[in-house]
Design an enzyme around this catalytic site. Structure first.
Site, PDB file in Angstrom:
ATOM      1  N   LYS A 127       1.934  -3.589   6.662  1.00 38.12           N
ATOM      2  CA  LYS A 127       2.366  -3.576   5.252  1.00 38.12           C
ATOM      3  C   LYS A 127       3.882  -3.339   5.165  1.00 38.12           C
ATOM      4  O   LYS A 127       4.591  -4.006   4.408  1.00 38.12           O
ATOM      5  CB  LYS A 127       1.617  -2.485   4.479  1.00 38.12           C
ATOM      6  CG  LYS A 127       0.148  -2.800   4.273  1.00 38.12           C
ATOM      7  CD  LYS A 127      -0.053  -4.035   3.411  1.00 38.12           C
ATOM      8  CE  LYS A 127      -1.466  -4.552   3.468  1.00 38.12           C
ATOM      9  NZ  LYS A 127      -1.662  -5.880   2.916  1.00 38.12           N
TER      10      LYS A 127
ATOM     11  N   SER B  68       0.830  -1.206   0.000  1.00 36.05           N
ATOM     12  CA  SER B  68       0.000   0.000   0.000  1.00 36.05           C
ATOM     13  C   SER B  68       0.860   1.250   0.000  1.00 36.05           C
ATOM     14  O   SER B  68       1.974   1.263   0.553  1.00 36.05           O
ATOM     15  CB  SER B  68      -0.853  -0.031   1.272  1.00 36.05           C
ATOM     16  OG  SER B  68      -1.481   1.201   1.486  1.00 36.05           O
TER      17      SER B  68
ATOM     18  N   TYR C 107      -2.126  -1.094  11.059  1.00 34.10           N
ATOM     19  CA  TYR C 107      -2.360  -1.638   9.706  1.00 34.10           C
ATOM     20  C   TYR C 107      -1.193  -1.278   8.787  1.00 34.10           C
ATOM     21  O   TYR C 107      -0.610  -2.138   8.126  1.00 34.10           O
ATOM     22  CB  TYR C 107      -3.676  -1.102   9.114  1.00 34.10           C
ATOM     23  CG  TYR C 107      -3.745  -1.331   7.620  1.00 34.10           C
ATOM     24  CD1 TYR C 107      -3.957  -2.609   7.112  1.00 34.10           C
ATOM     25  CD2 TYR C 107      -3.524  -0.288   6.709  1.00 34.10           C
ATOM     26  CE1 TYR C 107      -3.964  -2.833   5.737  1.00 34.10           C
ATOM     27  CE2 TYR C 107      -3.528  -0.504   5.342  1.00 34.10           C
ATOM     28  CZ  TYR C 107      -3.758  -1.765   4.859  1.00 34.10           C
ATOM     29  OH  TYR C 107      -3.753  -1.997   3.506  1.00 34.10           O
TER      30      TYR C 107
HETATM   31  P1  NAD Z   1     -11.011  -7.071   1.379  1.00 33.29           P
HETATM   32  O1  NAD Z   1     -11.244  -7.030   2.840  1.00 33.29           O
HETATM   33  O2  NAD Z   1     -12.171  -6.798   0.477  1.00 33.29           O
HETATM   34  O3  NAD Z   1     -10.375  -8.476   0.969  1.00 33.29           O
HETATM   35  C1  NAD Z   1      -9.519  -9.189   1.812  1.00 33.29           C
HETATM   36  C2  NAD Z   1     -10.040 -10.615   1.902  1.00 33.29           C
HETATM   37  O4  NAD Z   1      -9.151 -11.379   2.715  1.00 33.29           O
HETATM   38  C3  NAD Z   1     -11.431 -10.718   2.529  1.00 33.29           C
HETATM   39  O5  NAD Z   1     -12.272 -11.442   1.654  1.00 33.29           O
HETATM   40  C4  NAD Z   1     -11.199 -11.473   3.854  1.00 33.29           C
HETATM   41  O6  NAD Z   1     -12.290 -12.303   4.168  1.00 33.29           O
HETATM   42  C5  NAD Z   1      -9.928 -12.241   3.541  1.00 33.29           C
HETATM   43  N1  NAD Z   1      -9.078 -12.560   4.708  1.00 33.29           N
HETATM   44  C6  NAD Z   1      -8.569 -11.708   5.629  1.00 33.29           C
HETATM   45  N2  NAD Z   1      -7.813 -12.377   6.527  1.00 33.29           N
HETATM   46  C7  NAD Z   1      -7.828 -13.682   6.150  1.00 33.29           C
HETATM   47  C8  NAD Z   1      -7.235 -14.862   6.671  1.00 33.29           C
HETATM   48  N3  NAD Z   1      -6.482 -14.860   7.773  1.00 33.29           N
HETATM   49  N4  NAD Z   1      -7.467 -16.044   6.029  1.00 33.29           N
HETATM   50  C9  NAD Z   1      -8.235 -16.080   4.918  1.00 33.29           C
HETATM   51  N5  NAD Z   1      -8.822 -15.004   4.389  1.00 33.29           N
HETATM   52  C10 NAD Z   1      -8.619 -13.805   4.988  1.00 33.29           C
HETATM   53  O7  NAD Z   1      -9.808  -6.058   1.064  1.00 33.29           O
HETATM   54  P2  NAD Z   1      -9.310  -5.453  -0.323  1.00 33.29           P
HETATM   55  O8  NAD Z   1      -9.697  -4.021  -0.363  1.00 33.29           O
HETATM   56  O9  NAD Z   1      -9.667  -6.342  -1.448  1.00 33.29           O
HETATM   57  O10 NAD Z   1      -7.742  -5.492  -0.065  1.00 33.29           O
HETATM   58  C11 NAD Z   1      -6.946  -6.560  -0.522  1.00 33.29           C
HETATM   59  C12 NAD Z   1      -5.513  -6.319  -0.135  1.00 33.29           C
HETATM   60  O11 NAD Z   1      -5.069  -5.077  -0.676  1.00 33.29           O
HETATM   61  C13 NAD Z   1      -5.276  -6.210   1.378  1.00 33.29           C
HETATM   62  O12 NAD Z   1      -4.043  -6.829   1.665  1.00 33.29           O
HETATM   63  C14 NAD Z   1      -5.198  -4.721   1.626  1.00 33.29           C
HETATM   64  O13 NAD Z   1      -4.435  -4.423   2.752  1.00 33.29           O
HETATM   65  C15 NAD Z   1      -4.523  -4.268   0.346  1.00 33.29           C
HETATM   66  N6  NAD Z   1      -4.790  -2.857   0.021  1.00 33.29           N
HETATM   67  C16 NAD Z   1      -6.081  -2.437  -0.097  1.00 33.29           C
HETATM   68  C17 NAD Z   1      -6.349  -1.088  -0.385  1.00 33.29           C
HETATM   69  C18 NAD Z   1      -7.759  -0.576  -0.467  1.00 33.29           C
HETATM   70  O14 NAD Z   1      -7.941   0.639  -0.372  1.00 33.29           O
HETATM   71  N7  NAD Z   1      -8.762  -1.419  -0.664  1.00 33.29           N
HETATM   72  C19 NAD Z   1      -5.263  -0.206  -0.598  1.00 33.29           C
HETATM   73  C20 NAD Z   1      -3.961  -0.688  -0.489  1.00 33.29           C
HETATM   74  C21 NAD Z   1      -3.728  -2.029  -0.174  1.00 33.29           C
HETATM   75  C1  WQD Z   2      -9.703   9.686   0.614  1.00 40.20           C
HETATM   76  C2  WQD Z   2      -9.926  11.180   0.802  1.00 40.20           C
HETATM   77  C3  WQD Z   2     -10.329  11.818   3.103  1.00 40.20           C
HETATM   78  C4  WQD Z   2     -14.129   9.636   3.485  1.00 40.20           C
HETATM   79  C5  WQD Z   2      -7.137   4.686   2.891  1.00 40.20           C
HETATM   80  C6  WQD Z   2      -6.103   4.038   3.794  1.00 40.20           C
HETATM   81  C7  WQD Z   2      -4.882   3.670   2.979  1.00 40.20           C
HETATM   82  C8  WQD Z   2      -5.264   2.795   1.782  1.00 40.20           C
HETATM   83  C9  WQD Z   2      -6.362   3.403   0.980  1.00 40.20           C
HETATM   84  C10 WQD Z   2      -5.063   0.467   2.384  1.00 40.20           C
HETATM   85  C11 WQD Z   2      -9.222  11.763   2.034  1.00 40.20           C
HETATM   86  C12 WQD Z   2     -11.561  12.082   2.256  1.00 40.20           C
HETATM   87  C13 WQD Z   2     -12.942  10.175   3.017  1.00 40.20           C
HETATM   88  C14 WQD Z   2     -15.220  10.495   3.742  1.00 40.20           C
HETATM   89  C15 WQD Z   2     -13.873  12.376   3.041  1.00 40.20           C
HETATM   90  N1  WQD Z   2      -5.757   1.520   2.198  1.00 40.20           N
HETATM   91  N2  WQD Z   2     -12.817  11.525   2.789  1.00 40.20           N
HETATM   92  N3  WQD Z   2     -15.061  11.841   3.500  1.00 40.20           N
HETATM   93  O1  WQD Z   2      -7.494   7.729   3.685  1.00 40.20           O
HETATM   94  O2  WQD Z   2      -6.513   8.118   1.373  1.00 40.20           O
HETATM   95  O3  WQD Z   2      -6.570   5.851   2.306  1.00 40.20           O
HETATM   96  O4  WQD Z   2      -7.476   3.773   1.841  1.00 40.20           O
HETATM   97  O5  WQD Z   2      -3.888   0.292   2.325  1.00 40.20           O
HETATM   98  O6  WQD Z   2      -4.012   3.002   3.828  1.00 40.20           O
HETATM   99  O7  WQD Z   2      -5.763   4.971   4.798  1.00 40.20           O
HETATM  100  O8  WQD Z   2      -8.695   6.880   1.611  1.00 40.20           O
HETATM  101  O9  WQD Z   2     -11.006   6.901   0.793  1.00 40.20           O
HETATM  102  O10 WQD Z   2     -10.583   7.049   3.282  1.00 40.20           O
HETATM  103  O11 WQD Z   2     -10.024   9.009   1.838  1.00 40.20           O
HETATM  104  O12 WQD Z   2     -13.782  13.579   2.832  1.00 40.20           O
HETATM  105  O13 WQD Z   2     -16.307  10.079   4.185  1.00 40.20           O
HETATM  106  O14 WQD Z   2     -11.323  11.403   1.031  1.00 40.20           O
HETATM  107  O15 WQD Z   2     -10.155  12.810   4.045  1.00 40.20           O
HETATM  108  O16 WQD Z   2      -8.818  13.061   1.695  1.00 40.20           O
HETATM  109  P1  WQD Z   2      -7.279   7.252   2.323  1.00 40.20           P
HETATM  110  P2  WQD Z   2     -10.141   7.384   1.904  1.00 40.20           P
END
Ligand code: NAD
Ligand code: WQD
Length: 342
Positions: A156, A127, A152
């Site tokens: 990562k 991330s 969290y």
């Molecule tokens: P998500 O929660 O939709 O998907 C994660 C899945 O993993 C879920 O279906 C959950 O049930 C499963 N899971 C969690 N722990 C588990 C375990 N111990 N055993 C088996 N299954 C397990 O999340 P996502 O948004 O699809 O994110 C996927 C990956 O990408 C994550 O590693 C997250 O940290 C990373 N990521 C997400 C974002 C984002 O904004 N969505 C941004 C950056 C990184």
């Molecule tokens: C985006 C922008 C908020 C909600 C998060 C995690 C990051 C990564 C991606 C996993 C910001 C604003 C948000 C709302 C708002 N995930 N906002 N009203 O915070 O950039 O990142 O998701 O790795 O680790 O922190 O994403 O979508 O929450 O916010 O104004 O109800 O929208 O302040 O500027 P963020 P976000």
């Protein structure tokens, strides 16, 4: 014979979209998910799009015995695309040990079976959170990794180190970490998308839920940031473009195109949009009005972050292709599809 790939977290948001792209690119997919943050029905969505029901194993990756059994059941596994993790920043502050346990234990178990069952390749979900508030924008892969502001984020940062240590100790395994910026949108078919359980924390699902009438108004967190319109700037990347990058990274590992055993790539669009720009573009893309109000800043938020994607463009030959307008349109279609199901 099709190459067999394990997709952990494959019923989750990004995992399900990647499973679709993998199947469409000729891979055979085994999804492992404990459904802690996703639903079994997602598999039907994947089948509706691809015509293929992936293998599905419902168990917790922290259970090493069960994971070993799974590896024995699928001896042809060539790679793991590892999405499974707990991912809510705020929740991780309240229950840090659960986050460390889940995200580290599952990764360590997977690295163990990679060695024990000769599964040489991993694509890991990292991330942009590892960069914190960057000193320079756009953020390149060489930007310093900062002390994480949440457990969290720390999982990562440390997970990337664990992978590198495992590779140093076992030269048969290789990995690519993909650092996502802000993934948004849903599959154009509206068969799969993001399923936020409870009140969404992220901007786009909160926005679409507001417009559909589930939430009263979108709270814009702060309009006094150091940005042109005062609202926070992020790099919003379309989830299908993101999913495609995983297929490319996987092929790079399988075809041994890279000489390095470990690589990192930023996955974003390279362009930042403010919260107000998201609202305006959503209104333009859908013809819907977004009810919003300015609220105080959300603790922990930063002014702006967006990616330098030169490395992914050059080395992976990958580029985000979908416009923000198209992307927000898919997010809206998905919200409407979810509402029709109820
Ligand atoms: P998500 O929660 O939709 O998907 C994660 C899945 O993993 C879920 O279906 C959950 O049930 C499963 N899971 C969690 N722990 C588990 C375990 N111990 N055993 C088996 N299954 C397990 O999340 P996502 O948004 O699809 O994110 C996927 C990956 O990408 C994550 O590693 C997250 O940290 C990373 N990521 C997400 C974002 C984002 O904004 N969505 C941004 C950056 C990184
Ligand atoms: C985006 C922008 C908020 C909600 C998060 C995690 C990051 C990564 C991606 C996993 C910001 C604003 C948000 C709302 C708002 N995930 N906002 N009203 O915070 O950039 O990142 O998701 O790795 O680790 O922190 O994403 O979508 O929450 O916010 O104004 O109800 O929208 O302040 O500027 P963020 P976000």
């Amino acid at each position: 014979m099709k190459p067999l790939v394990m997709v952990t977290g494959g019923t989750g948001y990004i995992g399900s979209h990647t499973a679709v792209e993998l199947i469409q690119e000729g891979f055979e997919v085994v999804i492992v998910d404990n459904l802690s943050n996703s639903k079994h029905e997602v598999l039907n969505g994947i089948e509706a799009i691809t015509g293929v029901m992936p293998h599905f194993e419902n168990f917790d990756l922290c259970d090493l015995k069960r994971l070993r059994k799974c590896s024995e059941k699928y001896p042809r596994l060539e790679a793991i695309v590892h999405f499974a993790a707990l991912k809510a920043v705020g929740e991780s502050v309240d229950i840090p040990l659960d986050y460390y346990h889940n995200n580290f234990e599952s990764l360590i178990n997977l690295l163990r079976i990679m060695g024990d069952y000769s599964i040489p390749n991993m694509v890991f979900s990292s991330s942009c959170t590892v960069y914190g508030q960057p000193d320079h924008l756009p953020v390149t892969e060489n930007s310093p990794v900062k002390k994480a502001s949440s457990p969290y984020g720390n999982t990562k940062r440390v997970s990337e180190e664990i992978i590198q240590d495992a590779i140093r100790a076992n030269s048969t395994i290789r990995a690519i970490s993909l650092r996502y910026f802000n993934p948004i949108g849903a599959h154009p078919s509206a068969n799969i998308g993001e399923l936020p359980l409870g009140v969404p924390l992220n901007l786009v699902p909160y926005l679409t839920q507001t417009v559909i009438g589930k939430r009263e108004e979108l709270r814009v967190f702060g309009n006094d940031y150091n940005t042109p319109d005062g609202t926070g700037i992020r790099d919003y990347i379309y989830v299908v473009d993101l999913a495609r990058a995983h297929v490319i990274a996987l092929k790079r590992l399988l075809e041994s195109k890279n000489k390095k055993p470990y690589e990192v790539f930023n996955l974003g669009t390279g362009k930042g949009y403010s919260v107000m720009e998201i609202i305006n573009t959503f209104e333009k893309a859908t013809g819907e009005k977004v009810k919003f109000k300015i609220y105080p800043r959300r603790p922990g938020d930063i002014d702006a972050v967006y990616a330098d994607t030169t490395l992914a463009n050059k080395e992976l030959g990958w580029k985000a292709e979908t416009s923000l307008e198209q992307t927000l349109f898919t997010a809206w279609n998905w919200e409407k599809a979810l509402n029709n199901k109820k």
